[in-house]
Design an enzyme around this catalytic site. Structure first.
Site, PDB file in Angstrom:
ATOM      1  N   GLY A  50      39.263 -62.018  77.266  1.00 32.25           N
ATOM      2  CA  GLY A  50      40.577 -61.634  77.763  1.00 32.25           C
ATOM      3  C   GLY A  50      41.007 -62.348  79.035  1.00 32.25           C
ATOM      4  O   GLY A  50      41.754 -61.794  79.841  1.00 32.25           O
ATOM      5  N   LEU A  95      42.895 -62.055  61.297  1.00 29.95           N
ATOM      6  CA  LEU A  95      44.200 -62.253  60.663  1.00 29.95           C
ATOM      7  C   LEU A  95      44.854 -60.894  60.475  1.00 29.95           C
ATOM      8  O   LEU A  95      44.208 -59.950  59.997  1.00 29.95           O
ATOM      9  CB  LEU A  95      44.007 -62.883  59.290  1.00 29.95           C
ATOM     10  CG  LEU A  95      43.980 -64.392  59.192  1.00 29.95           C
ATOM     11  CD1 LEU A  95      43.901 -64.779  57.718  1.00 29.95           C
ATOM     12  CD2 LEU A  95      45.201 -65.001  59.845  1.00 29.95           C
ATOM     13  N   ASN A  97      51.461 -65.461  69.313  1.00 32.78           N
ATOM     14  CA  ASN A  97      50.035 -65.780  69.359  1.00 32.78           C
ATOM     15  C   ASN A  97      49.813 -67.023  70.212  1.00 32.78           C
ATOM     16  O   ASN A  97      50.624 -67.947  70.180  1.00 32.78           O
ATOM     17  CB  ASN A  97      49.537 -66.039  67.921  1.00 32.78           C
ATOM     18  CG  ASN A  97      48.034 -66.208  67.833  1.00 32.78           C
ATOM     19  OD1 ASN A  97      47.282 -65.689  68.655  1.00 32.78           O
ATOM     20  ND2 ASN A  97      47.588 -66.943  66.823  1.00 32.78           N
ATOM     21  N   HIS A 151      47.274 -70.270  70.850  1.00 38.77           N
ATOM     22  CA  HIS A 151      46.288 -71.018  70.047  1.00 38.77           C
ATOM     23  C   HIS A 151      45.832 -72.251  70.827  1.00 38.77           C
ATOM     24  O   HIS A 151      46.663 -72.996  71.358  1.00 38.77           O
ATOM     25  CB  HIS A 151      46.903 -71.429  68.706  1.00 38.77           C
ATOM     26  CG  HIS A 151      45.899 -72.070  67.806  1.00 38.77           C
ATOM     27  ND1 HIS A 151      44.894 -71.354  67.183  1.00 38.77           N
ATOM     28  CD2 HIS A 151      45.688 -73.373  67.465  1.00 38.77           C
ATOM     29  CE1 HIS A 151      44.133 -72.175  66.481  1.00 38.77           C
ATOM     30  NE2 HIS A 151      44.596 -73.401  66.634  1.00 38.77           N
ATOM     31  N   SER A 161      49.195 -74.096  72.182  1.00 43.46           N
ATOM     32  CA  SER A 161      50.463 -73.685  71.561  1.00 43.46           C
ATOM     33  C   SER A 161      50.673 -72.186  71.693  1.00 43.46           C
ATOM     34  O   SER A 161      49.707 -71.424  71.746  1.00 43.46           O
ATOM     35  CB  SER A 161      50.470 -74.029  70.059  1.00 43.46           C
ATOM     36  OG  SER A 161      50.177 -75.386  69.825  1.00 43.46           O
ATOM     37  N   GLY A 190      51.075 -66.748  57.491  1.00 43.25           N
ATOM     38  CA  GLY A 190      50.109 -67.835  57.344  1.00 43.25           C
ATOM     39  C   GLY A 190      49.105 -67.842  58.488  1.00 43.25           C
ATOM     40  O   GLY A 190      49.137 -67.000  59.385  1.00 43.25           O
ATOM     41  N   ASP A 219      48.383 -69.444  61.591  1.00 42.83           N
ATOM     42  CA  ASP A 219      48.954 -70.258  62.671  1.00 42.83           C
ATOM     43  C   ASP A 219      50.073 -71.174  62.174  1.00 42.83           C
ATOM     44  O   ASP A 219      50.161 -72.344  62.587  1.00 42.83           O
ATOM     45  CB  ASP A 219      47.844 -71.074  63.369  1.00 42.83           C
ATOM     46  CG  ASP A 219      46.796 -70.176  63.999  1.00 42.83           C
ATOM     47  OD1 ASP A 219      47.175 -69.113  64.531  1.00 42.83           O
ATOM     48  OD2 ASP A 219      45.602 -70.515  63.960  1.00 42.83           O
TER      49      ASP A 219
HETATM   50  C1  GAR Z   1      42.189 -68.415  73.673  1.00 43.35           C
HETATM   51  O1  GAR Z   1      41.972 -69.791  73.816  1.00 43.35           O
HETATM   52  C2  GAR Z   1      43.093 -68.139  72.484  1.00 43.35           C
HETATM   53  O2  GAR Z   1      44.101 -69.060  72.322  1.00 43.35           O
HETATM   54  C3  GAR Z   1      42.095 -68.236  71.369  1.00 43.35           C
HETATM   55  O3  GAR Z   1      40.997 -67.496  71.844  1.00 43.35           O
HETATM   56  C4  GAR Z   1      40.907 -67.696  73.254  1.00 43.35           C
HETATM   57  C5  GAR Z   1      40.753 -66.345  73.923  1.00 43.35           C
HETATM   58  O4  GAR Z   1      40.328 -66.510  75.235  1.00 43.35           O
HETATM   59  N1  GAR Z   1      42.640 -67.724  70.156  1.00 43.35           N
HETATM   60  C6  GAR Z   1      42.407 -68.277  68.959  1.00 43.35           C
HETATM   61  O5  GAR Z   1      41.667 -69.225  68.809  1.00 43.35           O
HETATM   62  C7  GAR Z   1      43.119 -67.623  67.808  1.00 43.35           C
HETATM   63  N2  GAR Z   1      43.011 -68.420  66.632  1.00 43.35           N
HETATM   64  P1  GAR Z   1      40.295 -65.277  76.240  1.00 43.35           P
HETATM   65  O6  GAR Z   1      39.664 -64.100  75.512  1.00 43.35           O
HETATM   66  O7  GAR Z   1      39.448 -65.741  77.392  1.00 43.35           O
HETATM   67  O8  GAR Z   1      41.726 -64.985  76.651  1.00 43.35           O
END
Ligand code: GAR
Length: 193
Positions: free
Chosen positions: A12, A91, A106, A108, A135, A142, A144
């Protein structure tokens, strides 16, 4: 004031950045609740900021649909204007997307449509590209594939591994996410599906 629910699975760190930004009196959005699909470390950030949180464990449900229904019910308690997936590694079932669409966004760690899915950083490294990116998108049915709200290129440096590259991507993700939430709150950006 735009009310925001944030869903996480992991540490987080992007949630924390949003909580920091949203605690500033001039920021036009507030995080009203944080949810998770497991006992995520990042829930501690919500507690620190005095924000309510909930967990809807994926594994406690017979199907993705059943999980999504309970998640939707928990979200509805807080009537959020916007739902931010910030490292939610599940998902969403189509029924949950339809329930809140187009108000789910979201983050990514890649320059979509390049490297969608759960391993955006690893896949970019495996492909040997010299730049990847970050992004922020609208969530659709879908993986992403929703409309892109903001994105930025980030170089892959010689010697990068998944951790070092991801740690360089995350600050960009945070900046893009905070700016997108701010622009949605001010009406500068309108969400469409
Ligand atoms: C982030 O980089 C987010 O974009 C990615 O997980 C990480 C969470 O980091 N999400 C994905 O890859 C979704 N497909 P965090 O828990 O340190 O915020």
């Amino acid at each position: 004031m735009l009310t925001v629910a944030v869903l996480i699975s992991g540490t987080g760190s992007n949630l924390r950045a949003l909580l920091d930004a949203a605690s500033h009196p001039d920021f036009p959005a507030r995080v009203v609740v944080v949810g998770a699909d497991r006992d995520a470390d990042g829930l501690a950030h919500a507690e620190e900021f005095g924000i309510p949180s909930f967990t809807v464990p994926f594994r406690a449900h017979d199907s993705r649909e059943a999980w999504g229904e309970e998640l939707g019910d928990q979200l509805d308690v807080w009537t959020p204007d916007l739902i931010v997936l910030s490292g939610l590694m599940r998902l969403l079932p189509p029924s949950l997307v339809a329930r809140f669409s187009p108000r789910i966004i979201n983050t990514h760690p890649a320059f979509l449509p390049e490297f969608p899915g759960a391993h955006g950083v690893r896949d970019a490294l495996a492909a040997g590209v010299t730049e990847t990116g970050a992004s922020v998108i609208v969530v659709d049915d879908g993986v992403d594939t929703g409309p892109i709200l903001a994105q930025e290129r980030i170089p892959v440096l010689p010697g990068d591994d998944e951790h070092s590259l991801h740690e360089r991507i995350k600050p960009v993700e945070r900046r893009l996410l905070i700016d997108v939430v701010r622009r949605i709150a001010t009406g500068e950006l309108t969400l469409t599906d």
